[in-house]
Motif scaffolding. Structure first.
Motif, PDB file in Angstrom:
ATOM      1  N   UNK A 226     -16.032  -5.011 -10.618  1.00  0.00           N
ATOM      2  CA  UNK A 226     -15.687  -3.487  -9.888  1.00  0.00           C
ATOM      3  C   UNK A 226     -14.893  -3.936  -8.673  1.00  0.00           C
ATOM      4  N   UNK A 227     -13.925  -3.406  -8.625  1.00  0.00           N
ATOM      5  CA  UNK A 227     -12.909  -3.505  -7.267  1.00  0.00           C
ATOM      6  C   UNK A 227     -13.848  -2.985  -5.962  1.00  0.00           C
ATOM      7  N   UNK A 228     -13.099  -3.385  -4.961  1.00  0.00           N
ATOM      8  CA  UNK A 228     -13.526  -2.854  -3.718  1.00  0.00           C
ATOM      9  C   UNK A 228     -12.615  -1.703  -3.436  1.00  0.00           C
ATOM     10  N   UNK A 229     -12.963  -1.026  -2.066  1.00  0.00           N
ATOM     11  CA  UNK A 229     -12.181   0.148  -2.144  1.00  0.00           C
ATOM     12  C   UNK A 229     -10.941  -0.001  -1.757  1.00  0.00           C
ATOM     13  N   UNK A 230     -10.413  -1.193  -1.792  1.00  0.00           N
ATOM     14  CA  UNK A 230      -8.825  -1.300  -1.482  1.00  0.00           C
ATOM     15  C   UNK A 230      -7.944  -1.943  -2.663  1.00  0.00           C
ATOM     16  N   UNK A 231      -8.840  -1.880  -3.844  1.00  0.00           N
ATOM     17  CA  UNK A 231      -8.304  -2.649  -5.230  1.00  0.00           C
ATOM     18  C   UNK A 231      -7.418  -1.554  -5.539  1.00  0.00           C
ATOM     19  N   UNK A 232      -6.201  -2.034  -6.218  1.00  0.00           N
ATOM     20  CA  UNK A 232      -5.276  -1.422  -6.454  1.00  0.00           C
ATOM     21  C   UNK A 232      -4.797  -1.295  -8.094  1.00  0.00           C
ATOM     22  N   UNK A 233      -4.211  -0.174  -8.574  1.00  0.00           N
ATOM     23  CA  UNK A 233      -3.782  -0.327  -9.921  1.00  0.00           C
ATOM     24  C   UNK A 233      -2.293  -0.377 -10.130  1.00  0.00           C
ATOM     25  N   UNK A 234      -1.766  -1.298 -10.928  1.00  0.00           N
ATOM     26  CA  UNK A 234      -0.272  -1.217 -11.031  1.00  0.00           C
ATOM     27  C   UNK A 234       0.034  -0.725 -12.402  1.00  0.00           C
ATOM     28  N   UNK A 235       0.382   0.805 -12.717  1.00  0.00           N
ATOM     29  CA  UNK A 235       0.614   1.156 -14.023  1.00  0.00           C
ATOM     30  C   UNK A 235       1.906   0.429 -14.719  1.00  0.00           C
ATOM     31  N   UNK A 236       1.912   0.257 -15.985  1.00  0.00           N
ATOM     32  CA  UNK A 236       3.210  -0.285 -16.644  1.00  0.00           C
ATOM     33  C   UNK A 236       2.665  -0.119 -17.970  1.00  0.00           C
ATOM     34  N   UNK A 238       1.837  -0.932 -21.460  1.00  0.00           N
ATOM     35  CA  UNK A 238       0.729  -1.986 -21.826  1.00  0.00           C
ATOM     36  C   UNK A 238      -0.469  -1.842 -20.662  1.00  0.00           C
ATOM     37  N   UNK A 239      -1.229  -2.962 -20.723  1.00  0.00           N
ATOM     38  CA  UNK A 239      -2.628  -2.954 -19.667  1.00  0.00           C
ATOM     39  C   UNK A 239      -2.056  -2.990 -18.325  1.00  0.00           C
ATOM     40  N   UNK A 240      -2.835  -2.070 -17.357  1.00  0.00           N
ATOM     41  CA  UNK A 240      -2.507  -2.216 -16.154  1.00  0.00           C
ATOM     42  C   UNK A 240      -2.752  -3.401 -15.308  1.00  0.00           C
ATOM     43  N   UNK A 241      -2.159  -3.587 -14.362  1.00  0.00           N
ATOM     44  CA  UNK A 241      -2.592  -4.860 -13.558  1.00  0.00           C
ATOM     45  C   UNK A 241      -3.505  -4.322 -12.249  1.00  0.00           C
ATOM     46  N   UNK A 242      -4.581  -4.956 -12.385  1.00  0.00           N
ATOM     47  CA  UNK A 242      -5.676  -4.569 -11.145  1.00  0.00           C
ATOM     48  C   UNK A 242      -5.532  -5.630 -10.204  1.00  0.00           C
ATOM     49  N   UNK A 243      -5.502  -5.345  -8.955  1.00  0.00           N
ATOM     50  CA  UNK A 243      -5.528  -6.285  -7.839  1.00  0.00           C
ATOM     51  C   UNK A 243      -6.037  -5.943  -6.518  1.00  0.00           C
ATOM     52  N   UNK A 244      -6.744  -6.929  -5.942  1.00  0.00           N
ATOM     53  CA  UNK A 244      -7.342  -6.632  -4.526  1.00  0.00           C
ATOM     54  C   UNK A 244      -6.274  -7.110  -3.635  1.00  0.00           C
ATOM     55  N   UNK A 245      -5.670  -6.368  -2.806  1.00  0.00           N
ATOM     56  CA  UNK A 245      -4.607  -7.133  -1.674  1.00  0.00           C
ATOM     57  C   UNK A 245      -5.062  -8.002  -0.662  1.00  0.00           C
ATOM     58  N   UNK A 246      -4.673  -9.145  -0.302  1.00  0.00           N
ATOM     59  CA  UNK A 246      -5.234 -10.081   0.640  1.00  0.00           C
ATOM     60  C   UNK A 246      -5.262  -9.357   2.095  1.00  0.00           C
ATOM     61  N   UNK A 247      -4.571  -8.291   2.464  1.00  0.00           N
ATOM     62  CA  UNK A 247      -4.718  -7.880   3.802  1.00  0.00           C
ATOM     63  C   UNK A 247      -5.817  -6.704   3.942  1.00  0.00           C
TER      64      UNK A 247
ATOM     65  N   UNK B 100      11.348  -3.614  -7.588  1.00  0.00           N
ATOM     66  CA  UNK B 100      11.687  -2.770  -8.580  1.00  0.00           C
ATOM     67  C   UNK B 100      10.875  -2.408  -9.759  1.00  0.00           C
ATOM     68  N   UNK B 101      10.901  -1.201 -10.346  1.00  0.00           N
ATOM     69  CA  UNK B 101      10.260  -1.100 -11.492  1.00  0.00           C
ATOM     70  C   UNK B 101      10.226  -2.077 -12.574  1.00  0.00           C
ATOM     71  N   UNK B 102      11.516  -2.741 -12.752  1.00  0.00           N
ATOM     72  CA  UNK B 102      11.840  -3.691 -14.002  1.00  0.00           C
ATOM     73  C   UNK B 102      10.727  -4.801 -13.923  1.00  0.00           C
ATOM     74  N   UNK B 103      10.193  -5.224 -12.494  1.00  0.00           N
ATOM     75  CA  UNK B 103       9.393  -6.319 -12.470  1.00  0.00           C
ATOM     76  C   UNK B 103       7.934  -5.896 -13.213  1.00  0.00           C
ATOM     77  N   UNK B 104       7.553  -4.752 -13.230  1.00  0.00           N
ATOM     78  CA  UNK B 104       6.221  -4.241 -13.902  1.00  0.00           C
ATOM     79  C   UNK B 104       6.254  -4.769 -15.452  1.00  0.00           C
ATOM     80  N   UNK B 105       7.323  -4.801 -15.970  1.00  0.00           N
ATOM     81  CA  UNK B 105       7.433  -5.030 -17.341  1.00  0.00           C
ATOM     82  C   UNK B 105       7.871  -6.703 -17.560  1.00  0.00           C
ATOM     83  N   UNK B 106       7.636  -7.598 -16.530  1.00  0.00           N
ATOM     84  CA  UNK B 106       8.064  -8.860 -16.770  1.00  0.00           C
ATOM     85  C   UNK B 106       6.735  -9.445 -17.282  1.00  0.00           C
TER      86      UNK B 106
END
Lengths: 250, 250
Positions: A226-236, A238-247, B100-106
Motif C-alpha cells: 500500500x502506498x504512502x500519501x505521496x505514492x504516484x502512478x505513471x499511466x502508460x 500496459x501496466x502502470x508504474x507505481x513509485x514513491x518519490x524520494x523527497x 517526454x511521453x516517449x520515455x513511458x513506453x521504454x
C-alpha cells in the motif's frame, strides 16, 4: 568433521534470484530442512538428504536442524524470500535460546535472500522508495488488536506498507478488516498492489485504488503493498508504474 | 535494436550476494550508469561503457540513462543494495514522469538486490524477524520534524527499526538527535546494531544497549538496526545473537 547450520533465503521463486552464496551452501550441505514447497526447489543429488516438513512445525524443524548440526551434519534450513523476514531465522534462534547450552556454540549463519516485498516492489516500480514498514497480517502469531494498532500508526507515520500473509483459508476475515481500517485511516485512493507468486510462472501483479481493493484479491501467495500519501502512478501502455518519490516537501 | 533500462541492485558489497539475473543484465549491457563506487564494482569489458558520476546527481544520471535507452542503448543503472530502497529506482521514475511521453513506453525493469538492512540483520541473527520499518535518516530529502514524528510512531507501534544514511559529514548532529528521541520514547536498553560495510573486507558489526549507543558509532557506510521491545539477545562465546521472536503475547 564440524557440523553447521545455514539458514538460507531462496528468494521469491525464480532461480535467477538465488544468490551465489546460497547456491554454494546448498552444494556443501549434507541435509536440507524446510517446508515442503521450499525443499522441492532444491535439486536432489547423491549425498544430500532432503527433510521436507509441513507448515506450522517451525520449532520442530529448527530443533531437528540443530540436532543434526551438533552431530556433525552440514544442514541448510531453507526459507522462501529472506529467512530473517517472517521466516525460519527467528524460529531457529528461538530453538537455540531454549535448547542445550552447546547449541549456542554451533556454527550458525543466516544467508539473506530477496524478500517478497522487494521482488514485488521491483515489478511494480518503486512503491517502497521512501520510508516504509513491513507487517505480518497473520493473527496466529499476535493479537488482532496489535495488528490494527500498527496499521493505524503506520498510516499516521505515512509509511508505505508491505503486508505478508494477508489472507489464508484459516483466516478469511482478517484481511477484510485490515482493508476497512486502512480505508478509514487513509481516506484516499492511494494505490494498492497485489503481487502474487512473483518471479514464478503464476506471477500476477494488479494495482487498484485503495477504495476498490477487495479481500479476495489476495491469497496465501500474495504480498500486498500500500502506498504512502505521496505514492504516484505513471499511466502508460500496459501496466502502470507505481513509485514513491524520494523527497517529502516541507 | 531496442534499447532498455535495467535498474539493478548490486547488493551490499560481496559478489556472492549479486543475483544471477543482475549478472546477466550486466553481461548484456552496452552502458552502465551510477555513483562512482558502485560503477567501480562492475568489471570492465570491450563494448561496455562505464559512466560513473558523483553522488547527489541522481536525476541527471536517471535522465542520461533514459536518453541512452531511447537512442537504442542497453543501459544498467547500478545501485548498492536494492534499487527500490532509498536508491536509484525512484529517481529514474521521477525522471520518467517529468520527461517526454516517449520515455513511458521504454522497456524499464527493476531487478531487486539484497538491501543493507537484510544483510546486516542476517549477520546479527534475526533482529527484523517480526514487524519492522525502514527509515532514511537523511534530512536532505525531508524535514527533520517528519523524521522525529516517524521515530516516535515507530516506537509506539513497537516496530523493530532499520535506519539508512544515519550520519554523514554534512549532517553530524541529526543522528545524535535521533538517538535522543529513541531513548526518550523507548525507555529501555533494547539492542542497537551498528552494521558497517556488511559483506566487504571492512565489515564491522557491533551491538550495544540503546542506553550506550553514541552517534560516532555510525558513519555513511553504516546501517543501524534497533530492536523492538521484544528483541532478545543470546549470549555466547563470540558475538551475541540478536533476534526478534515471531510471537507477540496477548
Amino acid at each position: 568433521m564440524s557440523g553447521w547450520v545455514v539458514i538460507a533465503g531462496l528468494g521469491p521463486g525464480s532461480d535467477a534470484l538465488v544468490t551465489p552464496e546460497v547456491t554454494v551452501a546448498l552444494a556443501q550441505a549434507t541435509d536440507v530442512v524446510g517446508y515442503v514447497p521450499y525443499v522441492a526447489r532444491v535439486a536432489p543429488r547423491a549425498g544430500l538428504v532432503l527433510h521436507a516438513s509441513d507448515n506450522r512445525v517451525e520449532l520442530d524443524r529448527a530443533r531437528h536442524a540443530l540436532e543434526m548440526a551438533a552431530a556433525g551434519r552440514r544442514v541448510v534450513v531453507v526459507s522462501s524470500g529472506d529467512p530473517g523476514v517472517f521466516a525460519m531465522a527467528s524460529a531457529v534462534f528461538e530453538a537455540v535460546e531454549a535448547g542445550p547450552d552447546a547449541w549456542r556454540d554451533l556454527d550458525i549463519r543466516v544467508l539473506p535472500g530477496i524478500t517478497a516485498m522487494l521482488a514485488a516492489a521491483a515489478r511494480a516500480g518503486a512503491p517502497l522508495g521512501h520510508d516504509f514498514c513491513a507487517i505480518n497480517l497473520s493473527d496466529n502469531l499476535k493479537p488482532w488488536t496489535l495488528i490494527e494498532k500498527r496499521l493505524r500508526l503506520a498510516v499516521e507515520a505515512d509509511f508505505a506498507m508491505a503486508f505478508y500473509n494477508p489472507r489464508s483459508k484459516a483466516r478469511p476475515e482478517g484481511f477484510a478488516r485490515a482493508l476497512d481500517v486502512l480505508r478509514a485511516a487513509c481516506g484516499d485512493a492511494r494505490p494498492v498492489i497485489f503481487a502474487r507468486a512473483v518471479s514464478t510462472p503464476e506471477e500476477a501483479i494488479r494495482t487498484v485504488p485503495l477504495t476498490e481493493a477487495t479481500p479476495e484479491m489476495a491469497d496465501m501467495r500474495t504480498v500486498v503493498i500500500v502506498g504512502s500519501s505521496l505514492t504516484r502512478i505513471i499511466a502508460r501502455n500496459g501496466a502502470p508504474i507505481v513509485y514513491t518519490p524520494r523527497f517529502t516537501p516541507e
